[in-house]
Design an enzyme around this catalytic site. Structure first.
Site, PDB file in Angstrom:
ATOM      1  CD  GLU A  92       8.394  34.238 -39.754  1.00  0.00           C
ATOM      2  OE1 GLU A  92       7.516  34.916 -40.299  1.00  0.00           O
ATOM      3  OE2 GLU A  92       8.167  33.145 -39.207  1.00  0.00           O
ATOM      4  CB  SER A  93      10.778  38.614 -45.039  1.00  0.00           C
ATOM      5  OG  SER A  93       9.401  38.806 -44.811  1.00  0.00           O
TER       6      SER A  93
ATOM      7  CB  CYS B  57       6.682  39.475 -42.426  1.00  0.00           C
ATOM      8  SG  CYS B  57       6.961  37.702 -42.636  1.00  0.00           S
TER       9      CYS B  57
ATOM     10  CB  SER C 130       9.345  33.928 -49.207  1.00  0.00           C
ATOM     11  OG  SER C 130       8.662  34.392 -48.069  1.00  0.00           O
TER      12      SER C 130
ATOM     13  CG  HIS D 273       8.305  38.337 -48.694  1.00  0.00           C
ATOM     14  ND1 HIS D 273       9.084  37.203 -48.566  1.00  0.00           N
ATOM     15  CD2 HIS D 273       9.158  39.361 -48.931  1.00  0.00           C
ATOM     16  CE1 HIS D 273      10.358  37.541 -48.684  1.00  0.00           C
ATOM     17  NE2 HIS D 273      10.432  38.841 -48.914  1.00  0.00           N
TER      18      HIS D 273
END
Length: 479
Positions: free
Chosen positions: A132-133, A147, A313, A326
């Site tokens: 997530e990022s 995120c 990403s 992203h």
């Protein structure tokens, strides 16, 4: 580059491969110890086809714990003047936070509900692509971006603990995020900005240096930006602080561009001997090339990652600086972000190139800079002066697929671009700025695509108008 499997967060940006099941209503945990360690930092929510793209960002600077409360200056880089050109070839000497073990970094990420997927390093920093990022680790600074429904602030207590083990304490903490598009999906402590600030204040018994202030920039009925800064640094000289971070958040990206970030648009296998990891690396590189992302970070070492069924990403490192992108391409919530801490004097060419690559309906630009960083930049037409002077114009390209079917030697997502002879104009709809703490200056501006900013299939400008203001929610829907 090392690649690690994802074990906690499912499908990363975009889609999810989480199992189906009944999701119970979220119950806020008892407030007496909100930083208590746990396994999951909140329950996992079922993916509903929409994704909260804009990231939460936590930046923490540390200093050495000195006796009698005397602050020690940040150690200087062990790089002599004039030798930066050969810095990438010199051996990495890990000090400070860069000596943290992989298990320590995994603990930090687990608290935020994300996992490490891969890493690239140079002499100055380590850059980790997350499910997530991104995570960036310098000797005395950590930048963590997450995120979706991640619980970023829940890692603060872990950062304090790990810092103490290294003889370090927090010197500066900054947290910021854009208002959520889907605020009801968030988990504690991210239910609201007020809740986030209260959660940070609850750590003051662990670190008294978290007594900062929160700010809101931009219209509360539209896109706005929340900023929290706790700055207790005692500087020997203000003129040495020239840092700045630019973040570009793009919404409603062009459908042809968004299609490039769907995994099934590329060959699943190029041969019987290609492994799953090799296929991921290949498709990640193909997406990077197809969207022209590599051209946005010339000279940098790039670490891209494609996700199934969609999403992307990328981290890039060049000497002291990082850049990161992203992308969540889902229809109805398509989003792409670009952030960098490169110290350039004029960001307009960079912003124009990024916007041209993704062709959004609207975008938000934020800039956080030290006061002397702004003086290095000189004039700043993006945030100062008239809206007319802040207009961003980019050539309009129409993309056509060069292959007819999925699985062909040239996948459909790899398209050729032709310019239709028009320029898309993005007009600044509003701007806000504030100076926080001692010398941190924050700017935020919204840009929207003006009428007639699209090409039709004939290569001429489309007659239909494009929305000239941000898609708004009611004030009650913003959190």
């Amino acid at each position: 580059m090392n690649t690690y499997p994802c074990s906690l967060s499912g499908g990363g940006r975009g889609g999810s491969d989480l199992g189906e099941g009944t999701i119970s209503p979220y119950v806020e945990p008892p407030p007496q110890q909100p930083y208590d360690d746990d396994d999951n930092s909140g329950e996992i929510r079922e993916y509903n086809g929409l994704f909260e793209g804009p990231e939460k960002t936590l930046e923490v600077m540390f200093r050495k714990i000195a006796p009698h409360g005397i602050q020690e200056p940040y150690p200087a880089d062990d790089l002599s003047v004039g030798s930066i050109a050969s810095a990438e070839q010199q051996p990495i000497r890990r000090v400070g936070l860069r000596t943290l073990e992989r298990t320590d970094l995994d603990r930090i990420c687990a608290r935020a509900r994300c996992t490490i997927l891969s890493c690239v390093s140079n002499r100055f920093l380590d850059a980790y692509v997350l499910s997530e990022s991104s995570l960036f680790v310098y000797p005395y600074m950590i930048v963590l971006k997450t995120c979706g429904t991640t619980t970023l602030l829940r890692c603060v207590a872990t950062l304090i603990e790990l810092g103490h083990k290294l003889g370090l304490e927090i010197d500066w903490l900054g947290y910021n995020r854009k208002n959520f598009s889907f605020p009801s999906d968030q988990m504690f402590p991210h239910g609201s900005f007020h809740q986030e600030m209260e959660y940070l204040y609850s750590h003051r018994n662990l670190c008294e240096r978290l007594d900062g202030n929160g700010y809101t920039l931009g219209p509360v009925t539209g896109d706005h930006w929340f900023v929290f800064v706790a700055d207790k640094t005692k500087r020997a000289s203000w003129e040495t602080d020239t840092d700045r971070v630019l973040n570009l958040m793009m919404f409603d990206i062009d459908e042809d561009v968004a299609r490039k970030f769907y995994y099934d648009q590329y060959e699943a296998r190029t041969g019987p001997d290609e492994t799953d990891d090799e296929a991921i690396l290949r498709i990640s590189g193909e997406q990077t090339k197809a969207a022209g992302i590599d051209e946005l970070v010339p000279g940098a070492t790039i670490d891209p990652r494609a996700f199934e069924p969609c999403g992307y990403s990328m981290n890039a490192v060049l000497f002291h600086s990082y850049s990161t992108m992203h992308i969540t391409p889902e229809e109805g919530s398509s989003y792409a972000s670009f952030e960098t801490n490169q110290k350039v004097k004029n960001y307009i060419p960079l912003i124009s190139n990024v916007v041209r690559a993704f062709r959004p309906k609207r975008f938000v630009v934020t800039l956080m800079a030290d006061e002397f960083g702004l003086k290095e930049m000189g004039k700043n037409p993006l945030f100062m002066g008239s809206a007319r002077g802040a207009t961003i114009e980019v050539p309009i390209a129409k993309f056509k697929a060069t292959a007819a079917a999925i699985g062909s030697p040239t996948p459909p997502a790899v398209a050729s671009a032709s310019f239709c002879g028009k320029k898309a104009s993005y007009k600044r709809s509003n701007v806000a700025s504030i100076q926080v703490e001692d010398d941190v200056c924050c700017f935020m501006g919204n840009w929207v695509l003006a009428d007639g900013g699209e090409c039709d299939g004939s290569g001429q400008g489309a007659e239909t108008s494009v929305m000239t203001r941000p898609r708004g929610y009611s004030e009650a829907q913003y959190s």
